[in-house]
Write a protein that holds these residues in place. Structure first.
Motif, PDB file in Angstrom:
ATOM      1  N   ALA A  24     -21.537 -32.348 -10.757  1.00 18.25           N
ATOM      2  CA  ALA A  24     -20.941 -33.450 -11.496  1.00 18.25           C
ATOM      3  C   ALA A  24     -20.830 -33.094 -12.968  1.00 18.25           C
ATOM      4  N   LEU A  25     -19.864 -33.668 -13.648  1.00 20.55           N
ATOM      5  CA  LEU A  25     -19.715 -33.427 -15.074  1.00 20.55           C
ATOM      6  C   LEU A  25     -20.967 -33.908 -15.787  1.00 20.55           C
ATOM      7  N   ALA A  26     -21.533 -33.059 -16.643  1.00 16.14           N
ATOM      8  CA  ALA A  26     -22.838 -33.338 -17.215  1.00 16.14           C
ATOM      9  C   ALA A  26     -22.730 -33.686 -18.692  1.00 16.14           C
ATOM     10  N   VAL A  27     -23.747 -34.409 -19.173  1.00 15.46           N
ATOM     11  CA  VAL A  27     -23.863 -34.709 -20.593  1.00 15.46           C
ATOM     12  C   VAL A  27     -24.383 -33.472 -21.300  1.00 15.46           C
ATOM     13  N   GLU A  28     -23.898 -33.225 -22.534  1.00 14.52           N
ATOM     14  CA  GLU A  28     -24.280 -32.015 -23.255  1.00 14.52           C
ATOM     15  C   GLU A  28     -25.787 -31.964 -23.469  1.00 14.52           C
ATOM     16  N   GLY A  29     -26.360 -30.762 -23.308  1.00 13.67           N
ATOM     17  CA  GLY A  29     -27.771 -30.556 -23.572  1.00 13.67           C
ATOM     18  C   GLY A  29     -28.481 -29.910 -22.407  1.00 13.67           C
ATOM     19  N   LEU A  30     -29.823 -29.817 -22.532  1.00 17.76           N
ATOM     20  CA  LEU A  30     -30.656 -29.221 -21.505  1.00 17.76           C
ATOM     21  C   LEU A  30     -31.187 -30.287 -20.557  1.00 17.76           C
ATOM     22  N   SER A  31     -31.283 -29.938 -19.282  1.00 14.13           N
ATOM     23  CA  SER A  31     -31.894 -30.817 -18.300  1.00 14.13           C
ATOM     24  C   SER A  31     -32.681 -29.967 -17.313  1.00 14.13           C
ATOM     25  N   ALA A  32     -33.580 -30.607 -16.603  1.00 13.69           N
ATOM     26  CA  ALA A  32     -34.388 -29.910 -15.609  1.00 13.69           C
ATOM     27  C   ALA A  32     -34.374 -30.706 -14.313  1.00 13.69           C
ATOM     28  N   ASN A  33     -34.671 -30.036 -13.215  1.00 14.18           N
ATOM     29  CA  ASN A  33     -34.765 -30.708 -11.925  1.00 14.18           C
ATOM     30  C   ASN A  33     -35.941 -30.151 -11.145  1.00 14.18           C
ATOM     31  N   VAL A  34     -36.577 -31.005 -10.388  1.00 10.58           N
ATOM     32  CA  VAL A  34     -37.692 -30.633  -9.522  1.00 10.58           C
ATOM     33  C   VAL A  34     -37.464 -31.303  -8.179  1.00 10.58           C
ATOM     34  N   GLY A  35     -37.679 -30.558  -7.095  1.00  8.98           N
ATOM     35  CA  GLY A  35     -37.424 -31.127  -5.790  1.00  8.98           C
ATOM     36  C   GLY A  35     -38.405 -30.656  -4.729  1.00  8.98           C
ATOM     37  N   PHE A  36     -38.513 -31.439  -3.675  1.00  8.17           N
ATOM     38  CA  PHE A  36     -39.313 -31.105  -2.502  1.00  8.17           C
ATOM     39  C   PHE A  36     -38.486 -31.432  -1.270  1.00  8.17           C
ATOM     40  N   THR A  37     -38.523 -30.544  -0.269  1.00 11.57           N
ATOM     41  CA  THR A  37     -37.838 -30.816   0.983  1.00 11.57           C
ATOM     42  C   THR A  37     -38.698 -30.368   2.150  1.00 11.57           C
ATOM     43  N   SER A  38     -38.604 -31.072   3.259  1.00 11.12           N
ATOM     44  CA  SER A  38     -39.374 -30.707   4.447  1.00 11.12           C
ATOM     45  C   SER A  38     -38.854 -29.448   5.110  1.00 11.12           C
ATOM     46  N   ASN A  39     -37.625 -29.034   4.770  1.00  9.57           N
ATOM     47  CA  ASN A  39     -37.030 -27.813   5.330  1.00  9.57           C
ATOM     48  C   ASN A  39     -35.891 -27.387   4.417  1.00  9.57           C
ATOM     49  N   TYR A  40     -36.014 -26.219   3.800  1.00 13.22           N
ATOM     50  CA  TYR A  40     -34.970 -25.734   2.896  1.00 13.22           C
ATOM     51  C   TYR A  40     -33.809 -25.183   3.721  1.00 13.22           C
ATOM     52  N   LEU A  41     -32.724 -25.941   3.776  1.00 13.08           N
ATOM     53  CA  LEU A  41     -31.534 -25.542   4.518  1.00 13.08           C
ATOM     54  C   LEU A  41     -30.450 -25.120   3.553  1.00 13.08           C
ATOM     55  N   TRP A  42     -29.728 -24.088   3.907  1.00 10.69           N
ATOM     56  CA  TRP A  42     -28.571 -23.659   3.131  1.00 10.69           C
ATOM     57  C   TRP A  42     -27.439 -23.366   4.096  1.00 10.69           C
ATOM     58  N   ARG A  43     -26.369 -24.127   3.950  1.00  5.77           N
ATOM     59  CA  ARG A  43     -25.220 -24.005   4.869  1.00  5.77           C
ATOM     60  C   ARG A  43     -25.684 -24.120   6.318  1.00  5.77           C
ATOM     61  N   GLY A  44     -26.603 -25.065   6.529  1.00  5.86           N
ATOM     62  CA  GLY A  44     -27.070 -25.389   7.864  1.00  5.86           C
ATOM     63  C   GLY A  44     -28.179 -24.525   8.402  1.00  5.86           C
ATOM     64  N   VAL A  45     -28.597 -23.496   7.664  1.00  7.14           N
ATOM     65  CA  VAL A  45     -29.574 -22.516   8.165  1.00  7.14           C
ATOM     66  C   VAL A  45     -30.861 -22.597   7.352  1.00  7.14           C
ATOM     67  N   THR A  46     -32.009 -22.636   8.036  1.00  2.04           N
ATOM     68  CA  THR A  46     -33.278 -22.722   7.333  1.00  2.04           C
ATOM     69  C   THR A  46     -33.569 -21.450   6.543  1.00  2.04           C
ATOM     70  N   GLN A  47     -34.117 -21.621   5.355  1.00  5.22           N
ATOM     71  CA  GLN A  47     -34.530 -20.501   4.513  1.00  5.22           C
ATOM     72  C   GLN A  47     -36.048 -20.374   4.462  1.00  5.22           C
ATOM     73  N   THR A  48     -36.756 -21.272   5.138  1.00  7.42           N
ATOM     74  CA  THR A  48     -38.212 -21.314   5.056  1.00  7.42           C
ATOM     75  C   THR A  48     -38.860 -21.333   6.434  1.00  7.42           C
ATOM     76  N   GLY A  49     -38.156 -20.843   7.464  1.00  9.64           N
ATOM     77  CA  GLY A  49     -38.723 -20.874   8.807  1.00  9.64           C
ATOM     78  C   GLY A  49     -39.043 -22.283   9.274  1.00  9.64           C
ATOM     79  N   ASP A  50     -38.176 -23.239   8.900  1.00  5.20           N
ATOM     80  CA  ASP A  50     -38.340 -24.659   9.239  1.00  5.20           C
ATOM     81  C   ASP A  50     -39.583 -25.272   8.596  1.00  5.20           C
ATOM     82  N   SER A  51     -40.036 -24.686   7.484  1.00  4.02           N
ATOM     83  CA  SER A  51     -41.172 -25.235   6.744  1.00  4.02           C
ATOM     84  C   SER A  51     -40.699 -25.837   5.425  1.00  4.02           C
ATOM     85  N   ALA A  52     -41.619 -26.464   4.718  1.00  3.35           N
ATOM     86  CA  ALA A  52     -41.291 -27.175   3.483  1.00  3.35           C
ATOM     87  C   ALA A  52     -41.038 -26.213   2.324  1.00  3.35           C
TER      88      ALA A  52
END
Length: 229
Positions: A24-52
């Motif tokens: 999305a179009l962002a406001v000027e400046g620095l920002s940070a993000n932190v996230g947790f997921t029960s399974n890291y999926l990328w394009r439908g495929v797990t990257q963590t062996g179906d773990s968090a």
């Protein structure tokens, strides 16, 4: 962003629902993000062996539309690689009140992937372009300059369509469809991924599946927060 249930690696990025969509179009400046997921999926495929997975990133956005950032997450491919480090930059803007665009480049790095085998380096890059019409986003990613362990990524094309609808106050319904096609040497690994999710107040509940053999529908729960720096 790698997977070993087929004969080549498959990579990852930023959410548990869809790998890279035009930001999305962002406001000027620095920002940070932190996230947790029960399974890291990328394009439908797990990257963590179906773990968090736990992830985080820092982004910079300018009023001109230029942006750059980095993002990191743990991964598990049952080998040396233990984390993914992404670096990206791009330019986004609006053509009018209903149409916006995003052009950029992303580099997927796995710094410890070749500790025991120097030929097993997974790093690769992609260029991407996206356009959004109201609540629908179309994106194309094209693989370039891969390392030895990610030869499948060269000339690979991922095309995706995403739609977002507000179904109640603060509650969003998201629909996703993606098509991943590879160069002639790996074209037997081409596949489609699709999913549906509900998001509210940083929480996301998602169902994701692919047409890969022996791949089951995956249910994930995620939470993410954004912080202005």
């Amino acid at each position: 962003m790698k997977h070993k249930t087929i004969n080549f690696a498959i990579p990852s990025l930023i959410t548990a629902f869809t790998l890279l969509s035009a930001p999305a179009l962002a406001v000027e400046g620095l920002s940070a993000n932190v996230g947790f997921t029960s399974n890291y999926l990328w394009r439908g495929v797990t990257q963590t062996g179906d773990s968090a997975a736990i992830s985080g990133g820092i982004d910079y956005a300018a009023d001109s539309g230029f942006y750059a950032g980095t993002w990191v997450s743990n991964v598990d491919f049952s080998d040396d690689a233990s984390y993914e480090l992404d670096l990206y930059l791009g330019f986004s803007g609006e053509l009018n009140d209903n149409i916006s665009y995003d052009l950029g480049y992303i580099y997927y790095a796995y710094p410890d992937s070749a500790e025991s085998d120097k030929d097993n380096e997974y790093d690769f890059g992609e260029i991407y372009a996206g356009v959004s019409f109201s609540n629908i986003t179309l994106t194309a990613n094209y693989g370039i300059h891969n390392d030895d362990g990610a030869q499948w990524a060269d000339k690979a094309l991922y095309i995706s369509a995403d739609a977002e609808f507000e179904v109640a106050e603060g509650l969003s319904l998201n629909l996703h469809l993606g098509d991943y096609s590879f160069d002639d040497d790996y074209d037997d690994g081409d596949y489609i991924d699709y999913g549906i999710s509900l998001s509210k107040s940083g929480f996301t509940l998602a169902l994701t599946d692919t047409d890969l053999d022996n791949d089951d529908v995956k249910l994930t729960v995620s939470y993410a927060i954004d912080l202005d720096l």
